[in-house]
Scaffold this motif. Structure first.
Motif, PDB file in Angstrom:
ATOM      1  N   VAL A  36     -74.694  66.849 -13.546  1.00 26.19           N
ATOM      2  CA  VAL A  36     -74.564  66.596 -14.797  1.00 26.19           C
ATOM      3  C   VAL A  36     -73.372  67.340 -15.411  1.00 26.19           C
ATOM      4  N   PHE A  37     -73.343  68.761 -15.399  1.00 24.44           N
ATOM      5  CA  PHE A  37     -72.212  69.733 -15.633  1.00 24.44           C
ATOM      6  C   PHE A  37     -70.936  69.311 -14.961  1.00 24.44           C
ATOM      7  N   SER A  38     -71.126  68.657 -13.676  1.00 23.10           N
ATOM      8  CA  SER A  38     -69.824  68.241 -13.099  1.00 23.10           C
ATOM      9  C   SER A  38     -69.108  67.273 -13.870  1.00 23.10           C
ATOM     10  N   LEU A  39     -70.003  66.205 -14.415  1.00 23.90           N
ATOM     11  CA  LEU A  39     -69.337  65.272 -14.868  1.00 23.90           C
ATOM     12  C   LEU A  39     -68.923  65.359 -16.578  1.00 23.90           C
ATOM     13  N   LYS A  40     -69.729  66.619 -17.039  1.00 29.03           N
ATOM     14  CA  LYS A  40     -69.362  67.020 -18.326  1.00 29.03           C
ATOM     15  C   LYS A  40     -67.979  67.863 -18.268  1.00 29.03           C
ATOM     16  N   ALA A  86     -77.606  63.455 -10.085  1.00 29.78           N
ATOM     17  CA  ALA A  86     -77.519  64.116 -11.300  1.00 29.78           C
ATOM     18  C   ALA A  86     -78.435  63.180 -12.467  1.00 29.78           C
ATOM     19  N   PRO A  87     -79.468  63.784 -12.926  1.00 31.05           N
ATOM     20  CA  PRO A  87     -80.552  62.926 -13.749  1.00 31.05           C
ATOM     21  C   PRO A  87     -79.716  62.673 -15.169  1.00 31.05           C
ATOM     22  N   ILE A  88     -78.724  61.802 -15.275  1.00 35.38           N
ATOM     23  CA  ILE A  88     -78.061  61.540 -16.371  1.00 35.38           C
ATOM     24  C   ILE A  88     -78.985  60.654 -17.168  1.00 35.38           C
ATOM     25  N   LYS A  89     -80.069  59.792 -16.799  1.00 36.60           N
ATOM     26  CA  LYS A  89     -80.838  59.016 -17.555  1.00 36.60           C
ATOM     27  C   LYS A  89     -82.158  59.699 -17.799  1.00 36.60           C
ATOM     28  N   ARG A  90     -82.183  61.004 -17.910  1.00 37.81           N
ATOM     29  CA  ARG A  90     -83.323  61.673 -18.494  1.00 37.81           C
ATOM     30  C   ARG A  90     -83.830  61.419 -19.737  1.00 37.81           C
ATOM     31  N   THR A 104     -73.253  64.129 -22.486  1.00 40.04           N
ATOM     32  CA  THR A 104     -72.642  63.686 -21.248  1.00 40.04           C
ATOM     33  C   THR A 104     -72.742  62.113 -20.842  1.00 40.04           C
ATOM     34  N   CYS A 105     -73.802  61.794 -20.752  1.00 40.86           N
ATOM     35  CA  CYS A 105     -74.176  60.155 -20.778  1.00 40.86           C
ATOM     36  C   CYS A 105     -73.255  59.268 -21.594  1.00 40.86           C
ATOM     37  N   ASP A 106     -73.182  59.620 -22.722  1.00 39.08           N
ATOM     38  CA  ASP A 106     -72.334  59.040 -23.869  1.00 39.08           C
ATOM     39  C   ASP A 106     -70.908  59.079 -23.545  1.00 39.08           C
ATOM     40  N   GLY A 107     -70.479  60.111 -22.721  1.00 40.16           N
ATOM     41  CA  GLY A 107     -68.968  60.301 -22.555  1.00 40.16           C
ATOM     42  C   GLY A 107     -68.476  59.740 -21.067  1.00 40.16           C
ATOM     43  N   LEU A 108     -69.188  59.258 -20.289  1.00 42.98           N
ATOM     44  CA  LEU A 108     -68.965  58.805 -19.037  1.00 42.98           C
ATOM     45  C   LEU A 108     -67.797  57.988 -18.906  1.00 42.98           C
ATOM     46  N   GLN A 109     -67.547  57.023 -19.914  1.00 37.69           N
ATOM     47  CA  GLN A 109     -66.436  56.256 -19.739  1.00 37.69           C
ATOM     48  C   GLN A 109     -65.003  56.918 -19.896  1.00 37.69           C
ATOM     49  N   ARG A 110     -65.206  58.142 -20.249  1.00 38.53           N
ATOM     50  CA  ARG A 110     -64.051  59.064 -20.514  1.00 38.53           C
ATOM     51  C   ARG A 110     -63.340  59.463 -19.291  1.00 38.53           C
ATOM     52  N   ILE A 111     -64.298  59.488 -17.987  1.00 35.84           N
ATOM     53  CA  ILE A 111     -63.838  59.794 -16.848  1.00 35.84           C
ATOM     54  C   ILE A 111     -62.991  58.961 -15.848  1.00 35.84           C
ATOM     55  N   ASN A 112     -61.822  59.406 -15.930  1.00 33.77           N
ATOM     56  CA  ASN A 112     -60.925  58.660 -15.233  1.00 33.77           C
ATOM     57  C   ASN A 112     -60.235  59.237 -13.862  1.00 33.77           C
TER      58      ASN A 112
END
Length: 249
Positions: free
Chosen positions: A97-101, A116-120, A173-181
């Motif tokens: 999760v932190f790596s995604l953040k 990563a438990p992003i859907k917790r 972090t889950c809400d921001g996943l679409q920012r990962i490019n």
């Protein structure tokens, strides 16, 4: 017997840097083998140790997820301060999760998200992890069974307010996943709990980048870096990082 807590480590191997992040109730041992594997192949790896981790469960509860996140940020800045311009990030469980953040908030060359438990949805599973950690830790301390039972009962009644911060960070972090490019590799054990399996698919589907891959490990549970397929995990991370267009050689 006093339990010696694992420490942060930096393994210098080349101009390409990787930030390695461990999980909740885990330690840098979660990612040490991966770090050593990458170092031998030309990567510099740094793994921070989150506050409270590797200590007693009671001490862990005196720290907060915001402090753990700050330790991650400090780890990223540590590599920057050493002069590394290109940094990839790889983490397992909460470290995933932190790596995604990190990928959402800082420039990264690539990101590896493992289990990563992003859907917790709540903190129930977190306390179970803490409770199991407490049983193992107290056994290592060599305490009598009756003392362990009493201390575990006390732990059940301890204020676990800090664990709610994990849920908040995960949601953000889950809400921001679409920012990962950045290029991303999602890795998941097929024997892991359902929440992690659903999370892996969701991360892979939701991130913005076109350079993405998901790998399932049929004989692995949650901490895939230490499981039956740990060597394959190392190989796959290395192969993924090597396909990135690094400027540094």
């Amino acid at each position: 017997m006093k339990v010696v807590a694992p420490k942060a480590f930096t393994l210098e191997g080349g101009k390409r840097a990787v930030l390695l992040l461990h999980g909740f109730t885990g330690s840098t041992k979660d990612v040490k083998r991966l770090g050593q594997y990458l170092q031998k192949r030309g990567y510099t790896c740094h793994a921070p140790m989150y506050r409270g981790h590797g200590l007693t469960p009671e001490e862990l509860l005196l720290t907060s997820p915001s402090e753990w996140w700050q330790d991650v940020v400090d780890g990223y800045n540590h590599l920057k301060n050493l002069g590394y311009e290109e940094i990839a990030v790889a983490g397992i469980s909460l470290g995933g999760v932190f790596s995604l953040k990190v990928a959402e908030e800082f420039p990264v060359k690539a990101v590896v998200s493992m289990c990563a438990p992003i859907k917790r949805n709540n903190t129930d599973g977190l306390f179970d992890r803490l409770y199991n950690y407490a049983k193992i830790y107290k056994s290592f301390e060599g305490k009598p069974t009756e003392v362990i039972i009493d201390e575990l009962e006390t732990l059940k009644n301890t204020n676990t307010e800090s664990l709610h911060g994990v849920h908040e960070i995960t949601e953000t972090t889950c809400d921001g996943l679409q920012r990962i490019n950045s290029p991303i590799l999602v890795m998941q054990g097929s024997l892991d709990d359902e929440i992690y399996q659903k999370s892996a698919s969701y991360i892979h589907e939701t991130v913005e980048t076109d350079d993405k891959e998901i790998i399932w490990y049929k004989e692995s549970g949650h901490i895939i870096t230490l499981g039956k397929e740990k060597e394959k995990v190392c190989e796959d991370v290395y192969e993924f990082l090597n396909h990135i267009d690094w400027i540094a050689s």
